[in-house]
Design a protein around this motif. Structure first.
Motif, PDB file in Angstrom:
ATOM      1  N   LYS A   1      -6.528 -31.094  26.803  1.00 37.78           N
ATOM      2  CA  LYS A   1      -6.624 -29.772  26.322  1.00 37.78           C
ATOM      3  C   LYS A   1      -7.761 -29.195  26.369  1.00 37.78           C
ATOM      4  N   ALA A   2      -8.982 -30.111  26.272  1.00 32.82           N
ATOM      5  CA  ALA A   2     -10.311 -29.720  26.460  1.00 32.82           C
ATOM      6  C   ALA A   2     -10.694 -29.275  27.825  1.00 32.82           C
ATOM      7  N   LYS A   3      -9.984 -29.994  28.924  1.00 36.28           N
ATOM      8  CA  LYS A   3     -10.040 -29.514  30.113  1.00 36.28           C
ATOM      9  C   LYS A   3      -9.517 -28.429  30.674  1.00 36.28           C
ATOM     10  N   ARG A   4      -8.489 -27.901  30.055  1.00 43.25           N
ATOM     11  CA  ARG A   4      -7.716 -26.580  30.166  1.00 43.25           C
ATOM     12  C   ARG A   4      -8.642 -25.540  29.528  1.00 43.25           C
ATOM     13  N   GLN A   5      -9.238 -25.729  28.339  1.00 41.26           N
ATOM     14  CA  GLN A   5     -10.006 -24.888  27.726  1.00 41.26           C
ATOM     15  C   GLN A   5     -11.435 -24.507  28.580  1.00 41.26           C
ATOM     16  N   LEU A   6     -12.006 -25.587  29.254  1.00 42.87           N
ATOM     17  CA  LEU A   6     -13.030 -25.235  30.022  1.00 42.87           C
ATOM     18  C   LEU A   6     -12.749 -24.541  31.289  1.00 42.87           C
ATOM     19  N   PHE A   7     -11.432 -24.882  31.958  1.00 40.28           N
ATOM     20  CA  PHE A   7     -11.114 -24.115  32.872  1.00 40.28           C
ATOM     21  C   PHE A   7     -10.886 -22.681  32.673  1.00 40.28           C
ATOM     22  N   LEU A   8     -10.319 -22.434  31.450  1.00 41.77           N
ATOM     23  CA  LEU A   8      -9.974 -21.096  31.129  1.00 41.77           C
ATOM     24  C   LEU A   8     -11.318 -20.260  30.725  1.00 41.77           C
ATOM     25  N   GLU A   9     -12.415 -21.012  30.032  1.00 35.09           N
ATOM     26  CA  GLU A   9     -13.585 -20.367  30.113  1.00 35.09           C
ATOM     27  C   GLU A   9     -14.204 -20.040  31.437  1.00 35.09           C
ATOM     28  N   GLU A  10     -14.317 -20.763  32.193  1.00 34.35           N
ATOM     29  CA  GLU A  10     -14.873 -20.505  33.827  1.00 34.35           C
ATOM     30  C   GLU A  10     -14.258 -19.408  34.425  1.00 34.35           C
ATOM     31  N   LEU A  11     -12.717 -19.573  34.159  1.00 35.81           N
ATOM     32  CA  LEU A  11     -12.272 -18.374  34.893  1.00 35.81           C
ATOM     33  C   LEU A  11     -12.684 -16.985  34.263  1.00 35.81           C
ATOM     34  N   GLU A  12     -12.614 -16.987  32.890  1.00 38.30           N
ATOM     35  CA  GLU A  12     -13.070 -15.638  32.317  1.00 38.30           C
ATOM     36  C   GLU A  12     -14.365 -15.084  32.961  1.00 38.30           C
ATOM     37  N   ARG A  13     -15.449 -16.243  32.936  1.00 37.01           N
ATOM     38  CA  ARG A  13     -16.563 -15.744  33.576  1.00 37.01           C
ATOM     39  C   ARG A  13     -16.800 -15.433  34.773  1.00 37.01           C
ATOM     40  N   ALA A  14     -15.861 -16.052  35.840  1.00 42.50           N
ATOM     41  CA  ALA A  14     -15.648 -15.539  36.970  1.00 42.50           C
ATOM     42  C   ALA A  14     -14.983 -14.190  37.308  1.00 42.50           C
ATOM     43  N   GLN A  15     -14.199 -13.910  36.354  1.00 45.11           N
ATOM     44  CA  GLN A  15     -13.543 -12.693  36.491  1.00 45.11           C
ATOM     45  C   GLN A  15     -14.555 -11.594  35.893  1.00 45.11           C
ATOM     46  N   ALA A  16     -15.336 -11.991  34.790  1.00 44.89           N
ATOM     47  CA  ALA A  16     -16.409 -10.953  34.464  1.00 44.89           C
ATOM     48  C   ALA A  16     -17.206 -10.598  35.366  1.00 44.89           C
ATOM     49  N   ALA A  17     -17.787 -11.601  36.013  1.00 46.31           N
ATOM     50  CA  ALA A  17     -18.630 -11.432  37.314  1.00 46.31           C
ATOM     51  C   ALA A  17     -18.409 -10.407  38.375  1.00 46.31           C
TER      52      ALA A  17
END
Length: 104
Positions: free
Chosen positions: A26-42
């Protein structure tokens, strides 16, 4: 076929929904989703790619053709030899001019 455990009791084989996920996954998925959001925003902040030379050429030619058509539409076409069916002049602009079976 019955599903029995080692003690002979019936096992529940229906899947759980939502699926049970370990805390680590669950923590690994949360980190992945946060990283994905940052990449999409950039990626959203970046400028779009400039149009290619071919696209620029096509746009320029289309614009020139549009201007030419508008200029031709403004001039008066002399009314000669009207069509017997529609009354428009027998000219290429109206689709009536043919020579040896081809539009001229």
């Amino acid at each position: 076929m019955e599903h029995l455990d080692t003690t002979g009791q019936h096992l529940d084989t229906t899947p759980h929904w939502p699926p049970v996920i370990s805390a680590a996954k669950k923590a690994k998925r949360q980190l992945f989703l946060e990283e994905l959001e940052r990449a999409q925003a950039a990626q959203a902040k970046q400028k779009p790619a400039p149009p290619t030379r071919g696209t620029l050429y096509r746009r320029k030619k289309t614009e020139e053709e549009d201007k030419k058509i508008l200029q031709e539409a403004g001039r008066q076409v002399p009314a000669r030899l009207p069509c017997n069916l529609c009354g428009q002049p027998k000219r290429l602009e109206f689709g009536h001019m043919t020579y040896m079976g081809k539009s001229v």
